[in-house]
Each structure stands twice: as C-alpha cells, then as structure tokens.
Motif scaffolding. Structure first.
Motif, PDB file in Angstrom:
ATOM      1  N   ALA A  72      11.940  64.800  63.957  1.00 18.82           N
ATOM      2  CA  ALA A  72      10.604  64.366  63.524  1.00 18.82           C
ATOM      3  C   ALA A  72      10.592  64.007  62.036  1.00 18.82           C
ATOM      4  CB  ALA A  72       9.570  65.453  63.817  1.00 18.82           C
ATOM      5  N   ASN A  73      11.582  64.476  61.290  1.00 19.93           N
ATOM      6  CA  ASN A  73      11.662  64.198  59.860  1.00 19.93           C
ATOM      7  C   ASN A  73      12.553  62.998  59.542  1.00 19.93           C
ATOM      8  OD1 ASN A  73      10.116  66.492  58.773  1.00 19.93           O
ATOM      9  ND2 ASN A  73      11.712  67.677  59.779  1.00 19.93           N
ATOM     10  N   LEU A  85       8.556  62.663  71.295  1.00 21.76           N
ATOM     11  CA  LEU A  85       7.892  61.895  70.242  1.00 21.76           C
ATOM     12  C   LEU A  85       6.619  62.548  69.736  1.00 21.76           C
ATOM     13  CD1 LEU A  85       8.436  58.321  71.720  1.00 21.76           C
ATOM     14  CD2 LEU A  85       9.846  59.540  70.048  1.00 21.76           C
ATOM     15  N   LYS A  88       6.559  68.278  66.639  1.00 23.13           N
ATOM     16  CA  LYS A  88       6.533  68.371  65.177  1.00 23.13           C
ATOM     17  C   LYS A  88       7.909  68.596  64.571  1.00 23.13           C
ATOM     18  CE  LYS A  88       1.830  69.930  64.981  1.00 23.13           C
ATOM     19  NZ  LYS A  88       0.839  70.684  64.270  1.00 23.13           N
ATOM     20  N   ARG A  91      13.360  65.550  68.071  1.00 26.32           N
ATOM     21  CA  ARG A  91      13.259  64.280  68.800  1.00 26.32           C
ATOM     22  C   ARG A  91      14.543  64.148  69.598  1.00 26.32           C
ATOM     23  NH1 ARG A  91       8.837  64.452  67.032  1.00 26.32           N
ATOM     24  NH2 ARG A  91       7.639  62.936  65.874  1.00 26.32           N
TER      25      ARG A  91
END
Length: 126
Positions: A72-73, A85, A88, A91
C-alpha cells in the motif's frame, strides 16, 4: 536445506504452469537488487527480503500469488497489483494460467519495495 534449496524443491514440485510462473517471478525478484535474500517462513512460504520482508510467494490451486508486505506504500504505475487494493498495508499480484507479467515493471516494483524498506531502516537508525 537452505531457503533457496527449499524454494527450488517447491518449484520443482509444481509440475504444471505454476512452477514455471513462480520460477519466472523469482528470477525477476532476484535480478531487481543484489542485496535481496531468500527466506523460508511460515510453514513453507518463499519470502524475499532486503532490510525486512518484501514479498511472499505462494502457489494456490488456480494461481500464484505475490504478496507485498508494504504494498500500500508503493507506487504501482504499471498497475501490477490486482488484489488487496482496499487494504491499508499489503497489496498482491495474483497470476493466473496464461497471464504474462511485465518483467521490467515487476523489477521496478521490487526496487520500490527495497527503497521503502531501506527508508524505514534509516528512520529507525536516526
């Protein structure tokens, strides 16, 4: 056995398309950065790390899954992520029979994961 040997055995045991897919993904991951190491964790999962976990690979009945620990980052300009998707943290890239993964894009994503882990490490050291 070493983690790399365990991964070799896992891939060799996948005699259908999943073995070739996991081998190809593994090759791209390892080519992305010379500091990436292979680990064998969580009751038999290949893990690739560099200054922390980055990617877990699993072969499921109908897919091969690469789960990025901090996905997510990460920027994903080539939209390789197709699972998790809404989360938090992680992925994933689910690869199904007949799918082709852009090796350049995957290497770029791996390099982004390496950079993310290195930035986290620098913050801890500061």
């Amino acid at each position: 056995m070493t983690p790399s040997e365990n991964i070799n055995v896992l891939i060799a045991g996948l005699t259908d398309w999943r073995g070739a897919a996991l081998a190809s993904l593994r090759k791209a991951i390892l080519e992305a950065d010379p500091d990436i190491i292979e680990e064998w964790k969580w009751m038999g999962s290949p893990v690739w790390s560099c200054d922390g976990n980055m990617v877990v690979g699993n072969a499921h009945k109908e897919k091969v899954k690469l789960t990025f620990s901090h996905g997510a980052n990460l920027a994903d300009p080539d939209t390789l992520f197709n699972n998790g998707l809404g989360g938090k943290v992680w992925r994933a890239i689910d690869v199904f029979e007949g799918d082709t993964i852009d090796q350049r894009a995957l290497k770029d994503l791996i390099r982004s994961a390496v950079a993310y882990n290195r930035s986290k490490k620098k913050k801890k050291e500061a």
